[in-house]
Write a protein that holds these residues in place. Structure first.
Motif, short mmCIF file in Angstrom:
data_model
loop_
_atom_site.label_atom_id
_atom_site.label_comp_id
_atom_site.label_asym_id
_atom_site.label_seq_id
_atom_site.Cartn_x
_atom_site.Cartn_y
_atom_site.Cartn_z
N SER A 154 34.43 -26.25 8.19
CA SER A 154 34.33 -27.34 7.21
C SER A 154 34.76 -28.68 7.78
CB SER A 154 35.17 -27.00 5.97
OG SER A 154 36.53 -26.85 6.34
N LYS A 155 35.53 -28.69 8.85
CA LYS A 155 36.02 -29.95 9.42
C LYS A 155 35.13 -30.47 10.55
CE LYS A 155 40.86 -28.87 8.59
NZ LYS A 155 42.16 -28.65 9.20
N HIS A 156 34.22 -29.67 11.04
CA HIS A 156 33.42 -30.05 12.20
C HIS A 156 31.93 -30.05 11.87
CE1 HIS A 156 37.10 -28.56 14.17
NE2 HIS A 156 36.80 -29.42 15.12
N PHE A 157 31.20 -30.86 12.58
CA PHE A 157 29.76 -30.75 12.63
C PHE A 157 29.43 -30.24 14.01
CE2 PHE A 157 30.19 -34.09 9.38
CZ PHE A 157 29.46 -33.49 8.37
N ALA A 158 28.80 -29.09 14.09
CA ALA A 158 28.44 -28.51 15.37
C ALA A 158 26.92 -28.43 15.46
CB ALA A 158 29.06 -27.12 15.50
N TYR A 159 26.41 -28.53 16.67
CA TYR A 159 24.96 -28.58 16.89
C TYR A 159 24.55 -27.63 18.01
CZ TYR A 159 25.45 -32.75 14.10
OH TYR A 159 25.76 -33.61 13.07
N LEU A 160 23.37 -27.06 17.86
CA LEU A 160 22.78 -26.19 18.88
C LEU A 160 21.47 -26.83 19.34
CD1 LEU A 160 22.76 -23.42 20.40
CD2 LEU A 160 21.40 -22.56 18.49
N GLY A 161 21.36 -27.06 20.64
CA GLY A 161 20.14 -27.62 21.21
C GLY A 161 19.14 -26.53 21.51
N VAL A 162 17.93 -26.67 20.98
CA VAL A 162 16.88 -25.66 21.16
C VAL A 162 15.57 -26.37 21.50
CG1 VAL A 162 15.53 -23.84 20.03
CG2 VAL A 162 17.96 -24.10 19.49
N LYS A 163 14.85 -25.80 22.47
CA LYS A 163 13.50 -26.25 22.79
C LYS A 163 12.56 -25.07 22.58
CE LYS A 163 14.83 -29.42 26.53
NZ LYS A 163 14.52 -29.80 27.92
N ILE A 164 11.40 -25.33 21.99
CA ILE A 164 10.39 -24.29 21.82
C ILE A 164 9.03 -24.88 22.14
CG2 ILE A 164 9.25 -22.71 20.22
CD1 ILE A 164 11.87 -22.52 18.67
N LYS A 165 8.29 -24.18 23.00
CA LYS A 165 6.89 -24.54 23.23
C LYS A 165 6.04 -23.37 22.76
CE LYS A 165 7.15 -23.41 28.16
NZ LYS A 165 6.97 -23.91 29.52
N VAL A 166 5.00 -23.70 22.00
CA VAL A 166 4.15 -22.67 21.42
C VAL A 166 2.97 -22.40 22.33
CG1 VAL A 166 4.87 -23.18 19.05
CG2 VAL A 166 2.92 -24.38 20.02
N MET A 167 2.25 -21.31 22.05
CA MET A 167 1.10 -20.93 22.85
C MET A 167 0.15 -22.11 23.00
SD MET A 167 -1.61 -17.73 22.39
CE MET A 167 -0.62 -17.08 21.11
N GLY A 168 -0.25 -22.40 24.22
CA GLY A 168 -1.15 -23.51 24.49
C GLY A 168 -0.43 -24.75 24.99
N GLN A 169 0.87 -24.84 24.79
CA GLN A 169 1.63 -25.99 25.30
C GLN A 169 2.14 -25.66 26.70
OE1 GLN A 169 4.66 -26.43 22.17
NE2 GLN A 169 3.86 -28.47 21.77
N GLU A 170 1.91 -26.56 27.64
CA GLU A 170 2.41 -26.37 29.00
C GLU A 170 3.86 -26.80 29.13
OE1 GLU A 170 0.77 -25.00 31.64
OE2 GLU A 170 -0.80 -24.50 30.19
N GLN A 171 4.23 -27.84 28.38
CA GLN A 171 5.57 -28.41 28.46
C GLN A 171 6.24 -28.38 27.09
OE1 GLN A 171 6.86 -29.60 31.40
NE2 GLN A 171 4.99 -28.95 32.41
N TYR A 172 7.55 -28.45 27.11
CA TYR A 172 8.29 -28.62 25.86
C TYR A 172 8.01 -30.03 25.33
CZ TYR A 172 10.93 -24.43 27.06
OH TYR A 172 11.30 -23.15 27.36
N PRO A 173 8.14 -30.22 24.02
CA PRO A 173 8.01 -31.59 23.49
C PRO A 173 9.04 -32.50 24.16
CG PRO A 173 7.98 -29.98 21.71
CD PRO A 173 8.33 -29.24 22.97
N ASP A 174 8.78 -33.80 24.14
CA ASP A 174 9.68 -34.76 24.78
C ASP A 174 11.08 -34.65 24.22
OD1 ASP A 174 7.66 -35.76 26.36
OD2 ASP A 174 7.17 -37.38 24.98
N ASP A 175 12.06 -34.95 25.11
CA ASP A 175 13.46 -34.97 24.71
C ASP A 175 13.69 -36.10 23.72
OD1 ASP A 175 14.08 -32.92 26.45
OD2 ASP A 175 14.83 -34.24 28.03
N PRO A 176 14.71 -35.91 22.86
CA PRO A 176 15.10 -37.06 22.03
C PRO A 176 15.68 -38.16 22.92
CG PRO A 176 16.44 -35.09 21.55
CD PRO A 176 15.45 -34.72 22.60
#
Length: 169
Positions: A109-131
């Motif tokens: 309740s005191k923290h905001f925690a984040y998980l970084g995830v990249k997903i490329k779907v069938m047909g994509q050669e690269q992951y979407p651009d980074d933020p």
């Protein structure tokens, strides 16, 4: 061909579940499931406050509509402590993939925690651009304040995390 490829990048902002001065710090890992089916478990990392895995795995079987569940744990000599989770619905990744940090549920309740995830779907050669890799923060002192009013966590002596901005400082 794989339905999609997932990269678990890492986390930030997770709580230190049981670290005490003089004791060994916990190590972190992440488990991924599709329904009740385990898909991947990362290696254990020895940077418990800002774990970075950059581990990639492929999902070969997937039923339309299924969510992916990512759970983060710490691991130490006593056992494992649950640190939070991210549930990705298909809308978050199936059309164009994704490359973002998702806020973890049940982290603390005191923290905001984040998980970084990249997903490329069938047909994509690269992951979407980074933020955007940079951002700017401006912190101003209130009228007559002597301090900036930031609660800071620096317990691992490698990372600086702002936990809270105190009102009126």
């Amino acid at each position: 061909k794989a339905m999609f490829t997932v990269m678990i990048v890492g986390t930030r902002g997770i709580r230190n579940a049981d670290w005490q001065p003089g004791l060994v710090k916990p190590n972190c890992y992440c488990e991924v499931k599709r329904g009740d089916t385990p898909l991947h478990k990362t290696k254990i990392t020895d940077n418990p406050m800002a774990p970075r895995w950059a581990e990639e795995f492929r999902v070969w079987e997937y039923e339309i509509g299924e969510s992916l569940e990512f759970k983060v744990w710490d691991s130490d000599v006593v056992g494992a402590d649950y640190l939070g989770k991210v549930i990705l619905t298909p809308e978050a990744f199936m059309e164009n993939g994704c490359n973002t940090e998702f806020q973890m549920e049940e982290a603390c309740s005191k923290h905001f925690a984040y998980l970084g995830v990249k997903i490329k779907v069938m047909g994509q050669e690269q992951y979407p651009d980074d933020p955007a890799p940079e951002f700017e923060v401006t912190v101003e002192k209130g009228a007559g304040a002597r301090e900036y009013g930031l609660d800071v966590d620096r317990q691992d002596l490698k990372n600086l995390q702002i936990l809270k901005v105190v009102d009126g400082a």
